[in-house]
Write an enzyme that holds these catalytic residues in place. Structure first.
Site, PDB file in Angstrom:
ATOM      1  N   ILE A 130       0.859  -1.190   0.000  1.00 21.88           N
ATOM      2  CA  ILE A 130       0.000   0.000   0.000  1.00 21.88           C
ATOM      3  C   ILE A 130       0.889   1.231   0.000  1.00 21.88           C
ATOM      4  CG2 ILE A 130      -1.854   1.229   1.228  1.00 21.88           C
ATOM      5  CD1 ILE A 130      -1.670  -1.883   2.717  1.00 21.88           C
ATOM      6  N   TYR A 161      -3.030  17.538 -12.051  1.00 21.11           N
ATOM      7  CA  TYR A 161      -3.700  16.378 -11.444  1.00 21.11           C
ATOM      8  C   TYR A 161      -4.520  15.620 -12.490  1.00 21.11           C
ATOM      9  CZ  TYR A 161      -6.336  13.849  -7.782  1.00 21.11           C
ATOM     10  OH  TYR A 161      -6.905  12.892  -6.976  1.00 21.11           O
ATOM     11  N   LYS A 215      -3.545  11.786 -13.523  1.00 17.95           N
ATOM     12  CA  LYS A 215      -4.490  10.689 -13.252  1.00 17.95           C
ATOM     13  C   LYS A 215      -5.011  10.083 -14.556  1.00 17.95           C
ATOM     14  CE  LYS A 215      -4.712  10.597  -8.654  1.00 17.95           C
ATOM     15  NZ  LYS A 215      -4.319   9.441  -7.850  1.00 17.95           N
ATOM     16  N   VAL A 244     -13.539  12.289  -0.774  1.00 15.86           N
ATOM     17  CA  VAL A 244     -13.289  11.657   0.524  1.00 15.86           C
ATOM     18  C   VAL A 244     -12.673  12.682   1.486  1.00 15.86           C
ATOM     19  CG1 VAL A 244     -12.250   9.646   1.639  1.00 15.86           C
ATOM     20  CG2 VAL A 244     -12.781   9.556  -0.811  1.00 15.86           C
TER      21      VAL A 244
HETATM   22  N1  LIG Z   1      -9.604  12.673  -1.039  1.00 14.94           N
HETATM   23  C1  LIG Z   1     -10.304  12.676  -2.156  1.00 14.94           C
HETATM   24  O1  LIG Z   1     -11.403  13.275  -2.238  1.00 14.94           O
HETATM   25  C2  LIG Z   1      -9.795  11.952  -3.360  1.00 14.94           C
HETATM   26  C3  LIG Z   1     -10.612  11.945  -4.500  1.00 14.94           C
HETATM   27  C4  LIG Z   1     -10.172  11.272  -5.636  1.00 14.94           C
HETATM   28  C5  LIG Z   1      -8.939  10.614  -5.611  1.00 14.94           C
HETATM   29  N2  LIG Z   1      -8.170  10.645  -4.494  1.00 14.94           N
HETATM   30  C6  LIG Z   1      -6.890   9.938  -4.536  1.00 14.94           C
HETATM   31  O2  LIG Z   1      -6.813   9.079  -3.414  1.00 14.94           O
HETATM   32  C7  LIG Z   1      -5.434   8.878  -3.068  1.00 14.94           C
HETATM   33  C8  LIG Z   1      -5.262   9.133  -1.577  1.00 14.94           C
HETATM   34  O3  LIG Z   1      -5.568  10.501  -1.338  1.00 14.94           O
HETATM   35  P1  LIG Z   1      -5.918  11.094   0.098  1.00 14.94           P
HETATM   36  O4  LIG Z   1      -7.128  11.917  -0.087  1.00 14.94           O
HETATM   37  O5  LIG Z   1      -5.867  10.035   1.109  1.00 14.94           O
HETATM   38  O6  LIG Z   1      -4.667  12.085   0.267  1.00 14.94           O
HETATM   39  P2  LIG Z   1      -3.828  12.520   1.544  1.00 14.94           P
HETATM   40  O7  LIG Z   1      -4.677  12.502   2.758  1.00 14.94           O
HETATM   41  O8  LIG Z   1      -3.166  13.798   1.145  1.00 14.94           O
HETATM   42  O9  LIG Z   1      -2.739  11.348   1.673  1.00 14.94           O
HETATM   43  C9  LIG Z   1      -1.794  11.184   0.656  1.00 14.94           C
HETATM   44  C10 LIG Z   1      -0.882  10.020   0.988  1.00 14.94           C
HETATM   45  O10 LIG Z   1       0.110   9.933  -0.061  1.00 14.94           O
HETATM   46  C11 LIG Z   1       1.401   9.954   0.528  1.00 14.94           C
HETATM   47  N3  LIG Z   1       2.350  10.635  -0.337  1.00 14.94           N
HETATM   48  C12 LIG Z   1       2.203  11.817  -0.974  1.00 14.94           C
HETATM   49  N4  LIG Z   1       3.332  12.157  -1.606  1.00 14.94           N
HETATM   50  C13 LIG Z   1       4.217  11.162  -1.363  1.00 14.94           C
HETATM   51  C14 LIG Z   1       5.563  10.941  -1.724  1.00 14.94           C
HETATM   52  N5  LIG Z   1       6.262  11.815  -2.470  1.00 14.94           N
HETATM   53  N6  LIG Z   1       6.169   9.816  -1.281  1.00 14.94           N
HETATM   54  C15 LIG Z   1       5.496   8.919  -0.509  1.00 14.94           C
HETATM   55  N7  LIG Z   1       4.217   9.076  -0.143  1.00 14.94           N
HETATM   56  C16 LIG Z   1       3.595  10.193  -0.559  1.00 14.94           C
HETATM   57  C17 LIG Z   1       1.223  10.704   1.849  1.00 14.94           C
HETATM   58  O11 LIG Z   1       2.208  10.289   2.781  1.00 14.94           O
HETATM   59  P3  LIG Z   1       3.422  11.196   3.298  1.00 14.94           P
HETATM   60  O12 LIG Z   1       3.036  12.623   3.229  1.00 14.94           O
HETATM   61  O13 LIG Z   1       3.653  10.664   4.682  1.00 14.94           O
HETATM   62  O14 LIG Z   1       4.554  10.860   2.377  1.00 14.94           O
HETATM   63  C18 LIG Z   1      -0.147  10.221   2.300  1.00 14.94           C
HETATM   64  O15 LIG Z   1      -0.024   9.001   2.989  1.00 14.94           O
HETATM   65  C19 LIG Z   1      -4.637   9.833  -3.947  1.00 14.94           C
HETATM   66  O16 LIG Z   1      -4.120   9.123  -5.050  1.00 14.94           O
HETATM   67  C20 LIG Z   1      -5.665  10.834  -4.425  1.00 14.94           C
HETATM   68  O17 LIG Z   1      -5.319  11.423  -5.648  1.00 14.94           O
HETATM   69  C21 LIG Z   1      -8.570  11.300  -3.369  1.00 14.94           C
END
Ligand SMILES: NC(=O)c1ccc[n+]([C@@H]2O[C@H](COP(=O)([O-])OP(=O)(O)OC[C@H]3O[C@@H](n4cnc5c(N)ncnc54)[C@H](OP(=O)(O)O)[C@@H]3O)[C@@H](O)[C@H]2O)c1
Length: 252
Positions: free
Chosen positions: A10, A157, A161, A194
């Site tokens: 993951i 973005y 994606k 989310v």
């Molecule tokens: N939230 C939404 O509404 C939404 C909607 C559509 C798609 N998504 C997708 O869902 C996925 C998860 O998003 P989220 O909303 O959970 O985002 P989030 O809360 O910002 O979490 C992002 C995660 O990615 C990790 N990450 C980011 N840059 C990184 C790097 N350079 N190296 C290693 N880890 C990295 C972060 O860990 P560290 O900072 O600890 O490295 C964190 O664990 C993403 O792909 C996002 O595009 C989210």
């Protein structure tokens, strides 16, 4: 590892959706490899209590070569073959947000490396290094509605994606004929909107549709990370996983 273990890798496991997916995967019979740049001590504590084997790795996934090298060595070091292997490409960033005319190499390139190039290179390493396990393999990329519908100010973005979506289709095209037991199924799944740190970042940014995202939060219309993670895992375990290679949780 016992032969019954299911191996899950993951990315972005420290926060948001990735942390919720990790938490939901803490069930006997699973073995997890979790990666992010930072630690989540509470989640590590819960994992230890669960008794499920979890290996935590700190890696900057904006650096594809080291990410692939790391993943290869993790997979090489598994001494027992798993019953199945699943790569969940969840780590992602949303910034830079802003007009196309202000795109800068210094922020665009790390974005595309994190959201597109590293997932591609990691998938390659995963498929190569899991071949010897003689087990079914799945790749689940967390995509976005923004891959399929442009949002003003989100060109990085959307493009990253959309590239990930096409990459997943390319994986299926290349591996569709892989005979059992080493089958490969890949899906790019949009999770809906989310309630995570990423949505916080979005609400604080400046772009045409920002009010829509502020209203979703104000009206409590965001899905929780926990509920979304549960639905994603139910999707992952569907017998027809892979039959729709670009999908959206909001279709169900
Ligand atoms: N939230 C939404 O509404 C939404 C909607 C559509 C798609 N998504 C997708 O869902 C996925 C998860 O998003 P989220 O909303 O959970 O985002 P989030 O809360 O910002 O979490 C992002 C995660 O990615 C990790 N990450 C980011 N840059 C990184 C790097 N350079 N190296 C290693 N880890 C990295 C972060 O860990 P560290 O900072 O600890 O490295 C964190 O664990 C993403 O792909 C996002 O595009 C989210």
């Amino acid at each position: 590892m016992s032969e019954a273990d299911h191996l899950y890798i993951i990315t972005g496991a420290s926060r948001g959706l990735g942390a919720a997916l990790t938490n939901a995967l803490l069930v006997p019979g699973n073995r997890l490899v979790c990666v992010a740049r930072s630690r989540n001590l509470e989640l590590e504590r819960v994992a230890t209590m669960s008794g499920v084997p979890v290996a935590w790795h700190l890696q900057d996934l904006s650096q594809p070569a080291s990410a692939a090298g790391w993943l290869s060595s993790v997979l090489e070091s598994q001494d027992q073959p798993p019953a199945s292997a699943t790569l969940i490409l969840n780590a992602g960033v949303v910034e830079p947000i802003g007009p196309v005319s202000r795109l800068q190499e210094s922020t665009l390139l790390p974005h595309l490396l994190t959201n597109l190039a590293t997932p591609m290179i990691m998938t390659g390493a995963f498929l190569e290094r899991t071949e010897k396990f003689d087990c079914p393999r799945k790749v689940l990329a967390i995509s976005s509605g923004a891959a399929r519908h442009p949002i003003e100010g989100w060109s990085a973005y959307c493009a990253g994606k959309a590239g990930l979506d096409m990459f997943i289709r390319s994986v299926n095209a290349e591996y569709a004929g892989t005979p059992a037991p080493r089958t490969v199924r890949a899906v790019a799944l949009a999770p809906g909107v989310v309630d995570t740190g990423m949505q916080d970042t979005i609400r604080n940014a400046d772009f045409a549709q920002v009010q829509r995202f502020r209203d979703l939060k104000a009206n409590q219309q965001l899905a929780s990370a926990e509920e979304t993670a549960g639905r994603i895992l139910a999707y992952l375990h569907r017998p027809d996983f892979g039959s729709t290679e670009l999908d959206d949780l909001r279709n169900y």
